[in-house]
Write an enzyme that holds these catalytic residues in place. Structure first.
Site, short mmCIF file in Angstrom:
data_model
loop_
_atom_site.label_atom_id
_atom_site.label_comp_id
_atom_site.label_asym_id
_atom_site.label_seq_id
_atom_site.Cartn_x
_atom_site.Cartn_y
_atom_site.Cartn_z
N TRP A 358 0.82 -1.21 0.00
CA TRP A 358 0.00 0.00 0.00
C TRP A 358 0.86 1.26 0.00
CZ3 TRP A 358 -1.16 3.45 4.35
CH2 TRP A 358 -0.34 3.22 5.47
N ASP A 359 2.13 1.11 0.34
CA ASP A 359 3.05 2.25 0.36
C ASP A 359 3.01 3.01 -0.97
OD1 ASP A 359 3.72 0.20 2.12
OD2 ASP A 359 5.87 0.60 2.05
N GLU A 485 0.10 -2.05 12.41
CA GLU A 485 0.16 -3.52 12.41
C GLU A 485 0.36 -4.11 13.80
OE1 GLU A 485 3.17 -4.34 9.53
OE2 GLU A 485 2.07 -3.30 7.94
N LYS A 588 2.51 0.78 16.17
CA LYS A 588 3.70 0.62 15.34
C LYS A 588 3.95 1.86 14.49
CE LYS A 588 5.73 -2.29 11.71
NZ LYS A 588 5.53 -3.42 10.79
N GLN A 589 2.90 2.39 13.87
CA GLN A 589 3.04 3.52 12.96
C GLN A 589 1.75 4.31 12.94
OE1 GLN A 589 3.37 0.24 10.14
NE2 GLN A 589 2.51 1.61 8.61
#
Length: 790
Positions: A358-359, A485, A588-589
């Site tokens: 998806w980046d 995630e 995580k992000q």
């Protein structure tokens, strides 16, 4: 990693560090989106990771499971190291030129970001005292898609020398261990089966096919040589190699110059004779242009790119260098990909098996859409070419519509871990969002007509089969994984819900704009109405007691994480069971914070400020995707110094090897994030609802920011200082909103800026997870103050 010197338009390695070869090979990689060459030394040794890649040229391999399950992918795909055409070996009076032996007086490599050329200069004395100077230049052509070109020059310094140059094509090159599982390792060991090898005059060609995926490739090389005296030329081929050997004698000050042209072609469908002819024709075209012509064309291509894409950062020379490095590599990853994927590492290394995630749609395509739209359009057409596979995947999962893969090369799902793979259905909305943005920014309806509407329709159908209405009519999505995630299989992830709602609305709008497609896609009025109702009734969890949005339902009621105890345990995915991560408040992000960037029109300013304050303290940034988003929102809520630290982290991730894994390849999304942090963060760029909006504010440490973007056929230049912003347009008129105020720009317009202040004190980060560049900046400031004081 030995750090490059700080220069505005170049990356310079001033000495050779044998312990950092892999990192520099990634940093100095050259690519055009079709061919990728790691920055290995000309002579091939020593090396960190040898690497020559063709976009989407992969081998299939097993996906081992301890316990299998229905719907699990059965095979994976790995980008493979193809025939190496970079090799140019040198013997000086029978002594191999090898920087590990003899005396290395000087060694420098320079990647010129304006020229698109990697230059190397070496001054070396052999173990028996023969001194030579070697200068080489290489490029991967933006204008000749199949061509890489090399110039190699040898000079005798102080005595007569016999020099022998061996230029090679080498297939099935030995690689470092790529997998611990022997089944995977066996599939990837010598993956190329020889088909034919041909020599003719100064040209050699070798052809191979992958054993399992059945892809065919041809590599060819041609040489031209200049030398003052007699030159002997020999060429030979075997199944896995081709070699040209050039011999001459040089007197002191004399030079031998070799021009090597390398061409590649591959296909899953075309015949070997067709590919062979393609490579021969590519070499002929490159010979006609000549090496100097290729260099000139490369510079012109990049001049055009920088004219619409450059970002100028006054006051922070490191960040200035880093953002140009980032943009250069984002362009390299995509410029000539032409309906093949843009992988997470581009074509710079073997990391992530060469997969796209998806980046690409989430971080890389926004940058390309605003700076180099044709590459963004090609990437979206590639996604559309895999739509049939995505529909098959959805059917296998018992869903309607299309379920695009979490990670892939060709379009099949290659993720073997359900919670952080297939369950991350948000990738479908991310792809849809990229389709929407392309039409908004370019004003080009043709992509939507040819493939975009179908993507929007099939992803909307997926959301309707995943989501459901409760008894009160609210629409929910359960059991999915958002960008974070560490919070898998969550209910009502805010990011996913808002992006799915946008997907549904835009699908309805696209069908109504293109009524001739309704019959083709069998879209009914009832279906469109259902999309709009679901989007209007989407549930967005909010904790009224805490006064913040919940990243997903119940998140703020999870137990807190003991960050102090984890201070030396990052990244947590390597030291902590996922079970523990999934049920605690550790992120995580950026996830909810990312929702506030991409769907910021669904949040008030006060909500954004409170959410940033809450989630900043729980986000550990174990992904390189996080820093740029945290920079954008920190800037928006007035935490400008923190935003600059995160922007620098995103930009420096590979130049400074911040995550200690640059050797596996560059982090394309984080590099794209450098642009996002500066342009969307300090430039305040948004395009919610199809409107261009800017709201700039600069942090201390940046004196002036200037960037260029494309908007609906025009080029807009934005120049920001601490006091004012100036908008200038080439090629038309641009309507935009500045801090909510409507402007129509046809002539330069300057607007005074008001000071941006934060509603809350600067938030703390989890223990041990302060911005990586903060300590560097403090050290530099102390050093500057010490120098000033002395």
């Amino acid at each position: 990693m030995t750090e490059p010197t700080v220069e505005p338009w170049a990356i310079r390695e001033t000495s050779l560090d044998p312990l950092r070869l892999a990192q520099w090979e990634s940093v100095l990689s050259l690519s055009n989106g079709h061919i990728g060459l790691r920055g290995n030394l000309d002579e091939g040794e020593p090396h960190g990771i040898p690497g020559t890649y063709l976009n989407s040229f992969y081998e299939s391999r097993p996906l081992p499971y301890a316990e299998s399950g229905y719907g699990f992918p059965e095979s994976g795909q790995t980008l493979i190291n193809v025939t190496n055409g970079k090799l140019i070996r040198l013997l000086v009076d029978d002594e191999p030129f090898d920087v590990r032996y003899g005396t290395l007086h000087h060694h420098e490599r320079v990647l010129d970001l304006r020229a698109g050329v990697l230059t190397r200069e070496v001054d070396w004395t052999s173990p028996v005292g023969r001194r030579v100077k070697v200068r080489s230049r290489r490029l991967v052509s933006f204008t000749h898609r199949a061509i890489a070109a090399f110039e190699y020059e040898v000079e005798a310094v102080d005595t007569d020398l016999r020099v022998i140059v061996q230029s090679e094509l080498l297939a099935n090159e030995a690689q470092p261990m790529v997998a611990a599982d022997p089944r995977v390792a066996a599939a990837l060991d010598k993956p190329l089966e020889p088909l034919e090898h041909i020599t003719e005059d100064h040209t050699a060609l070798i052809a191979h096919r992958t054993r399992a995926s059945g892809l065919t490739m041809v590599a060819g090389m041609h040489h031209d040589t200049e030398a003052p005296g007699r030159v002997q030329y020999e060429v030979g081929c075997q199944p896995d190699w081709g070699r040209a050997t050039i011999t001459s004698v040089l007197h002191p000050g004399e030079k031998l110059r070799l021009i090597k042209l390398v061409a590649y072609g591959w296909s899953s469908n075309r015949t070997l004779p067709s590919l062979r002819d393609q490579v021969v024709a590519a070499l002929a075209g490159a010979r006609y242009t000549g090496f100097d012509g290729l260099v000139d064309e490369q510079r012109k291509f990049l001049d055009d790119f920088w004219h619409s894409a450059d970002v100028e950062v006054d006051g922070d020379p490191e960040l200035q260098q880093a953002v140009r490095f980032a943009l250069f590599h984002v362009l390299q990853s995509s410029a000539r990909a032409e309906r093949r994927c843009i992988s997470a590492k581009g074509l710079t290394g073997p990391g992530y098996d060469g997969h796209t995630f998806w980046d690409t749609e989430g971080f890389v395509l926004p940058v390309l859409t605003y700076t180099h739209p044709p590459a963004a359009a090609d990437a979206l057409r590639w996604r559309h070419s895999t739509l049939g596979l995505a529909k098959e995947r959805a059917t296998a999962l018992g869903l309607r519509g299309a379920a695009f893969p979490w990670r892939t090369i060709r379009g099949q799902e290659c993720s073997g871990y359900w919670p952080a793979g297939t369950a991350a259905f948000h990738i479908n909305a991310d792809i849809a969002d990229a389709v929407i943005r392309y039409r908004t920014v370019t004003g080009d309806d043709s992509l939507e007509e040819h493939c975009g509407t179908e993507i929007l329709v099939e992803t909307a159908r997926l959301w309707m089969s995943i989501g459901h209405h409760d008894r009160h009519g609210r629409w929910h999505i359960y059991g999915v994984t958002g960008p974070d995630e560490y919070s898998a299989l969550a209910n009502d992830n805010v990011f996913t819900n808002l992006m799915a709602a946008r997907n549904l609305r835009e699908a309805a709008d696209a069908v109504e704009r293109n009524p001739e497609l309704r019959g083709e896609f069998e879209v009914t009025d009832e279906e469109i109405a259902g999309w709009r109702i679901a989007a209007d009734e989407v549930h967005v969890p909010y904790d009224k007691e805490m006064g913040v949005h919940e990243q997903s339902d119940g998140f703020t009621r999870f137990p807190e994480w003991d960050f102090e105890a984890s201070r030396n345990s990052y990244p947590l995915l390597l030291t902590t069971p996922y079970f523990d991560l999934y049920r605690r408040q550790v992120i995580k992000q950026a996830d909810l914070v990312l929702a506030m960037h991409w769907a910021g029109d669904h949040f008030t300013d006060e909500q954004k400020a409170r959410n940033v304050d809450y989630y900043e303290r729980r986000t550990v940034r174990d992904s390189s995707l996080s820093a740029c988003t945290q920079a954008v929102l920190a800037a928006e809520v007035g935490q400008l110094e923190l935003a600059l630290e995160y922007a620098s982290e995103a930009a420096m991730v590979d130049l400074r090897d911040l995550n200690h894994n640059t050797g596996d390849g560059l982090h394309m999304a984080s590099l794209a994030g450098a642009w996002i942090a500066l342009v969307c963060g300090f430039g305040g760029l948004r395009d919610h609802g199809g409107e261009l909006a800017l709201d700039p504010a600069l942090p201390p440490g940046i004196d002036r920011l200037r960037f260029r973007i494309r908007w609906q056929g025009a080029r807009l230049q934005v120049t920001v200082t601490h006091q004012e912003v100036t908008y200038e347009v080439d090629g038309g008129t641009v309507k935009l909103k500045h801090a909510g105020r409507a402007l129509e720009i046809s002539e330069p317009v300057t607007v005074r800026l008001t000071e941006r202040t934060a509603a809350y004190p600067r938030p703390e980060q989890p223990a041990g997870r302060e911005p990586v560049t903060a300590a560097r900046r403090s050290a530099r400031q102390e050093q500057s103050e010490a120098v000033a004081g002395s």
